[in-house]
Design a protein around this motif. Structure first.
Motif, PDB file in Angstrom:
ATOM      1  N   LEU A 143       2.249   5.029  -1.863  1.00 21.04           N
ATOM      2  CA  LEU A 143       2.979   3.769  -1.874  1.00 21.04           C
ATOM      3  C   LEU A 143       2.062   2.600  -1.527  1.00 21.04           C
ATOM      4  CD1 LEU A 143       6.488   4.413  -0.261  1.00 21.04           C
ATOM      5  CD2 LEU A 143       6.008   3.624  -2.572  1.00 21.04           C
ATOM      6  N   GLU A 144       1.202   2.801  -0.517  1.00 21.16           N
ATOM      7  CA  GLU A 144       0.273   1.747  -0.125  1.00 21.16           C
ATOM      8  C   GLU A 144      -0.674   1.413  -1.273  1.00 21.16           C
ATOM      9  OE1 GLU A 144      -1.468   3.423   3.344  1.00 21.16           O
ATOM     10  OE2 GLU A 144       0.033   2.579   4.710  1.00 21.16           O
ATOM     11  N   ALA A 145      -1.096   2.434  -2.025  1.00 17.03           N
ATOM     12  CA  ALA A 145      -1.985   2.202  -3.170  1.00 17.03           C
ATOM     13  C   ALA A 145      -1.284   1.375  -4.246  1.00 17.03           C
ATOM     14  CB  ALA A 145      -2.452   3.546  -3.742  1.00 17.03           C
ATOM     15  N   VAL A 146       0.003   1.644  -4.474  1.00 20.34           N
ATOM     16  CA  VAL A 146       0.768   0.876  -5.452  1.00 20.34           C
ATOM     17  C   VAL A 146       0.907  -0.580  -4.995  1.00 20.34           C
ATOM     18  CG1 VAL A 146       3.062   0.582  -6.465  1.00 20.34           C
ATOM     19  CG2 VAL A 146       2.039   2.855  -6.354  1.00 20.34           C
ATOM     20  N   VAL A 147       1.207  -0.781  -3.704  1.00 15.72           N
ATOM     21  CA  VAL A 147       1.359  -2.136  -3.168  1.00 15.72           C
ATOM     22  C   VAL A 147       0.052  -2.917  -3.305  1.00 15.72           C
ATOM     23  CG1 VAL A 147       1.713  -3.469  -1.051  1.00 15.72           C
ATOM     24  CG2 VAL A 147       3.229  -1.554  -1.586  1.00 15.72           C
ATOM     25  N   GLN A 148      -1.062  -2.300  -2.923  1.00 14.93           N
ATOM     26  CA  GLN A 148      -2.356  -2.979  -3.005  1.00 14.93           C
ATOM     27  C   GLN A 148      -2.731  -3.309  -4.443  1.00 14.93           C
ATOM     28  OE1 GLN A 148      -4.101  -4.192  -0.464  1.00 14.93           O
ATOM     29  NE2 GLN A 148      -2.440  -3.431   0.867  1.00 14.93           N
ATOM     30  N   ALA A 149      -2.404  -2.404  -5.378  1.00 12.13           N
ATOM     31  CA  ALA A 149      -2.713  -2.662  -6.793  1.00 12.13           C
ATOM     32  C   ALA A 149      -1.911  -3.861  -7.300  1.00 12.13           C
ATOM     33  CB  ALA A 149      -2.403  -1.417  -7.620  1.00 12.13           C
ATOM     34  N   LYS A 150      -0.645  -3.943  -6.905  1.00 15.51           N
ATOM     35  CA  LYS A 150       0.183  -5.073  -7.340  1.00 15.51           C
ATOM     36  C   LYS A 150      -0.316  -6.385  -6.738  1.00 15.51           C
ATOM     37  CE  LYS A 150       4.595  -2.843  -8.474  1.00 15.51           C
ATOM     38  NZ  LYS A 150       4.896  -3.604  -9.694  1.00 15.51           N
ATOM     39  N   LEU A 151      -0.746  -6.343  -5.456  1.00 13.77           N
ATOM     40  CA  LEU A 151      -1.276  -7.548  -4.829  1.00 13.77           C
ATOM     41  C   LEU A 151      -2.536  -8.036  -5.537  1.00 13.77           C
ATOM     42  CD1 LEU A 151      -0.846  -6.718  -1.020  1.00 13.77           C
ATOM     43  CD2 LEU A 151       0.381  -8.476  -2.321  1.00 13.77           C
ATOM     44  N   ALA A 152      -3.348  -7.079  -6.005  1.00 14.10           N
ATOM     45  CA  ALA A 152      -4.607  -7.426  -6.661  1.00 14.10           C
ATOM     46  C   ALA A 152      -4.442  -7.665  -8.154  1.00 14.10           C
ATOM     47  CB  ALA A 152      -5.631  -6.305  -6.429  1.00 14.10           C
TER      48      ALA A 152
END
Length: 267
Positions: A216-225
């Motif tokens: 989930l954290e990886a998905v959030v970081q990808a969306k932020l970037a």
């Protein structure tokens, strides 16, 4: 340092041990808000009385208990604070048991117990006595507006308290047990034991991580970037039809051996 959630005393025969209670665990998870996807606005809820239609502030909301015949009893904070319970101020030891005699299904939450003021010496006395006897103390305690059974045990330099569910809060799981007509052979059991042996070792919780939270954290970081969201293969795992349990377990044992050998080489 965390704040204590309760102060009281352990009654150990004629000995009183003043203590402070602290939560020993915390849930690590991502926190989400409900939002309107079109503009990102947060969704808010109003507390509205169904009788008068007024919005009621949280501080003015009371707790109501509805009886089986529909009558409503309203309780305020003083009703809860002044309950006639000995366990609301003291933790009385009612029995000593072997820890292994308690079914883990009963355990609910874990707390640290800290000696308060003059409680240090009797605290150490109880901790050492429990450790040397290999036993734990069954107690009753009132925490978070409810009375619970609890188990106090020694762990290293601390006393831990595990609150427990009441017997009538445990469901009967008999319905989930396979029927008596299901039999396994000695050969199948032997291969299963070999597989268990291959994966046996000392429990080290630091070797395990929450893969779901990390994903989930990886998905959030990808969306932020503004990057593509990482995904796994869409192909669902195929269900294996097990015809020969012995053959399947033998293959599992060999695979486990291979993984151990590879891990040893890598280490």
């Amino acid at each position: 340092m965390p704040r204590s959630i309760w102060k009281g005393a352990i009654s150990f025969g004629l000995i009183t041990i003043p203590i402070k209670v602290y939560g020993a665990t915390e849930t690590k998870d991502l926190s989400f808000r409900q939002v309107h996807p079109e503009d990102g606005g947060r969704i808010k809820y109003k507390r509205v009385c169904e009788v008068c239609g007024k919005e009621i502030p949280y501080t003015e909301i009371a707790k109501g208990y509805e009886t089986g015949d529909g009558r409503l009893v309203i309780l305020d904070s003083e009703d809860f604070e002044n309950l006639p319970l000995a366990s609301s101020k003291a933790v009385e030891v009612v029995q000593f048991v072997k820890t292994d005699d308690i079914d883990p299904t009963y355990f609910e939450r874990t707390y640290f117990l800290e000696a308060d003021g003059p409680g240090a010496k009797p605290y150490v006395l109880l901790r050492r006595a429990l450790a040397e006897e290999g036993k734990a103390a069954v107690v009753k305690v009132a925490l978070r507006s409810r009375e619970s059974l609890a188990l106090i045990r020694a762990k290293d330099d601390l006393l831990l308290m595990h609150t427990m569910l009441w017997p009538d809060e445990l469901r009967d799981g008999e319905f989930a047990a396979p029927g008596d007509d299901i039999k396994v052979s000695d050969a199948e059991v032997q291969m299963a034991r070999m597989f268990i042996d291959q994966l046996s070792g000392e429990f080290d919780p630091s070797q395990f991580t929450d893969s779901y939270r990390e994903a989930l954290e990886a998905v959030v970081q990808a969306k932020l970037a503004g990057q593509p969201v990482p995904t796994e293969s869409d192909e669902a795992p195929k269900e294996a039809e097990v015809v020969d349990l012995v053959a399947a377990l033998r293959a599992s044992v060999e695979a486990a051996k291979k993984r151990r050998e590879e891990a040893a080489k890598a280490g």
